[in-house]
Design an enzyme around this catalytic site. Structure first.
Site, short mmCIF file in Angstrom:
data_model
loop_
_atom_site.label_atom_id
_atom_site.label_comp_id
_atom_site.label_asym_id
_atom_site.label_seq_id
_atom_site.Cartn_x
_atom_site.Cartn_y
_atom_site.Cartn_z
N LYS A 115 0.84 -1.20 0.00
CA LYS A 115 0.00 0.00 0.00
C LYS A 115 0.88 1.25 0.00
O LYS A 115 1.90 1.30 0.71
CB LYS A 115 -0.90 -0.03 1.24
N SER B 6 -9.28 1.67 3.22
CA SER B 6 -8.39 2.44 2.38
C SER B 6 -7.35 1.58 1.64
O SER B 6 -6.60 2.10 0.82
CB SER B 6 -7.65 3.49 3.23
N SER C 262 -9.64 -0.94 7.31
CA SER C 262 -9.05 -0.66 6.00
C SER C 262 -8.32 -1.81 5.34
O SER C 262 -7.96 -1.71 4.17
CB SER C 262 -8.13 0.55 6.09
#
Length: 471
Positions: free
Chosen positions: A77, A152, A176
């Protein structure tokens, strides 16, 4: 070779170790899958095929000791610092920002021999359950390009679900890694904060986010998630929330002595019938496997959720204020939406923040006391499966369920600092994945993973059609 990319990480590693394939060959298979699917999905935001090939050749030619992830193609990420890769956190304010050094967990990935394919998309400053920003645009769900992979860590989950990555790292302060796993049909662990080093995550996991936030592994199977967790966990001596606890192997007999409490909803917000069925199917499978299953719903859930709102929404907005002051015209709609939630609640006064901090410990104690009789919990991940891009309310039965209420199920366990695992179990009428959530008490991550293995073997990952339609 293209079918390789949809195999589990453990299977890919087995092929590498046997000499059946080389790191270069496995890398090329992933490069082809990325070049084929990423233009439509938009999961990876920093990917360079030649850089991947150079890494792969170096790993094939190394004479050093072979690490447990040697040659495994992974993604990270883009809020987790990866030296030489973009680390913009989805914001035009950070356009072109490149990490100069690795986060602690990325350094461990490299030391274990992993091959880093690139970094993945996220919503601006991570404050949304949908992955979209003005910098790199919208990430789509490989099950339905008209739907979100969640946020996210939506770019990470979409890449893994579509076979563009064998596994990787996301982060979770309010669901997330878990909501994206649920939306895309993969597995994920939000570990106890500190068990996987958080140093090098942007923004830093400090203050209330040292309780709420954690970097967590994501992959297509629980065996893969467990391998990543075992390889990457362990104390970071200069992280104040990192405890001196290593990976612990479980005795299957003692695991089954734990009573699992389960519930289908929290009594405030409904869930779809297919979500209920996923819980019921999970209960049946676990009971047949020898677990004690009892209906049980903790009484402190709503109080935990209210406290999460204070820390994540109100404190989150206060943390970001210095960085965005005078730059609101550069912010994406999805981040401005988050700021509007915070604005309605207002900033916390010093007294309110102090009281909330004290209440945090008191509520965690109450919840842990409730979990003495049911040290493992089974519950939904969300009220709904993957939603359409920009969708913000849904009809469930006779009730209208709004955006942040539909995803409340993960937030409780961030406040508790508890480990929580997601594994795919069911399907919606449209064929979308539905996951369930297995939760344990802090520092008992292995218990949650041990239960999840049973469900993964009974249900588990299936590839989205677009990932298997090879030309």
């Amino acid at each position: 070779m293209s079918e390789l990319v949809l195999e589990s990480a453990t299977r890919q590693l087995a092929r590498l170790r046997s000499g059946e394939i080389s790191v270069v060959e496995l890398a090329e298979a992933h490069i082809r899958q990325i070049e084929r699917l990423n233009p439509a999905i938009n999961a990876l935001v920093d990917f360079d095929a030649e850089r991947v090939r150079l890494q792969a050749r170096a790993l094939d030619e190394t004479t050093n000791a072979i690490g447990p992830l040697h040659g495994l193609p992974v993604t990270v990420k883009s809020s987790i610092a990866t030296a030489g890769y973009l680390c913009e956190i989805g914001s035009t304010i950070n356009r072109g920002s490149v990490a100069r050094e690795d986060a602690a967990v990325v350094a461990r990935l490299r030391a274990a021999g992993a091959l880093i394919l690139g970094t993945t998309n996220c919503p601006e400053f991570l404050m949304a359950y949908e992955t979209d920003n003005l910098l790199h645009g919208r990430t789509s769900n490989p099950w339905d390009l008209g739907r979100s992979p969640g946020g996210s860590s939506g770019g990470e989950s979409a890449a893994i679900a579509a076979g563009m990555s064998a596994g990787g790292l996301g982060s979770d302060s309010g669901g997330s890694v878990r909501l994206p796993a649920h939306f895309t049909g993969i597995c994920a662990l939000k570990p106890t904060p500190g068990r996987v080093p958080g140093r090098g995550h942007l923004p830093p996991c400090v203050g209330p986010f040292s309780v709420l936030g954690a970097i967590g592994p994501m992959a297509r199977t629980i065996a893969d998630v467990s391998l990543l967790f075992e390889t990457l966990s362990g104390q970071d001596a200069i992280d104040p929330v990192s405890a001196p606890i290593g990976f612990r192997r479980l005795d299957p007999v003692s695991l089954r002595e734990k009573t699992i409490g389960y519930f289908e909803e929290d009594g405030r917000v409904g869930v779809t019938e297919e979500t209920r069925m996923a819980i019921r199917d999970s209960v049946r499978v676990l009971r047949d496997a020898g677990f004690r299953m009892e209906p049980f719903r903790p009484r402190t859930l709503e109080l935990l959720r209210q406290l999460w709102w204070k820390f994540f929404v109100q404190c989150g907005a206060m943390f970001y204020e210095p960085a965005i002051r005078g730059k609101h015209d550069q912010l994406s709609p999805i981040f401005r939406e988050f700021l509007s939630f915070a604005e309605k609640a207002g900033p916390l006064s010093a007294t309110e923040l102090l009281n909330a901090w004290a209440e945090l410990d008191l509520l965690r104690s109450r919840m842990l006391e409730e979990m003495e009789s049911h040290p493992i919990l089974l519950c939904p991940v969300a009220s709904i499966p993957a939603f359409r891009h920009g969708e913000r309310s849904w009809r469930i039965g006779e009730s209208q369920v709004d955006y942040l209420d539909a995803v409340r199920h993960t937030q409780w366990f961030n406040v508790l600092a508890a480990p929580a695992v997601v594994v795919p179990v069911g399907r919606s009428p449209e064929g979308l994945p539905i996951g369930v959530q297995i939760v344990a008490r802090p520092y008992e991550d292995e218990l949650a993973l041990g239960v999840a293995v049973v469900l993964d073997e009974a249900f588990g990952y299936r590839p989205p059609p677009m990932a298997t339609n090879i030309d």
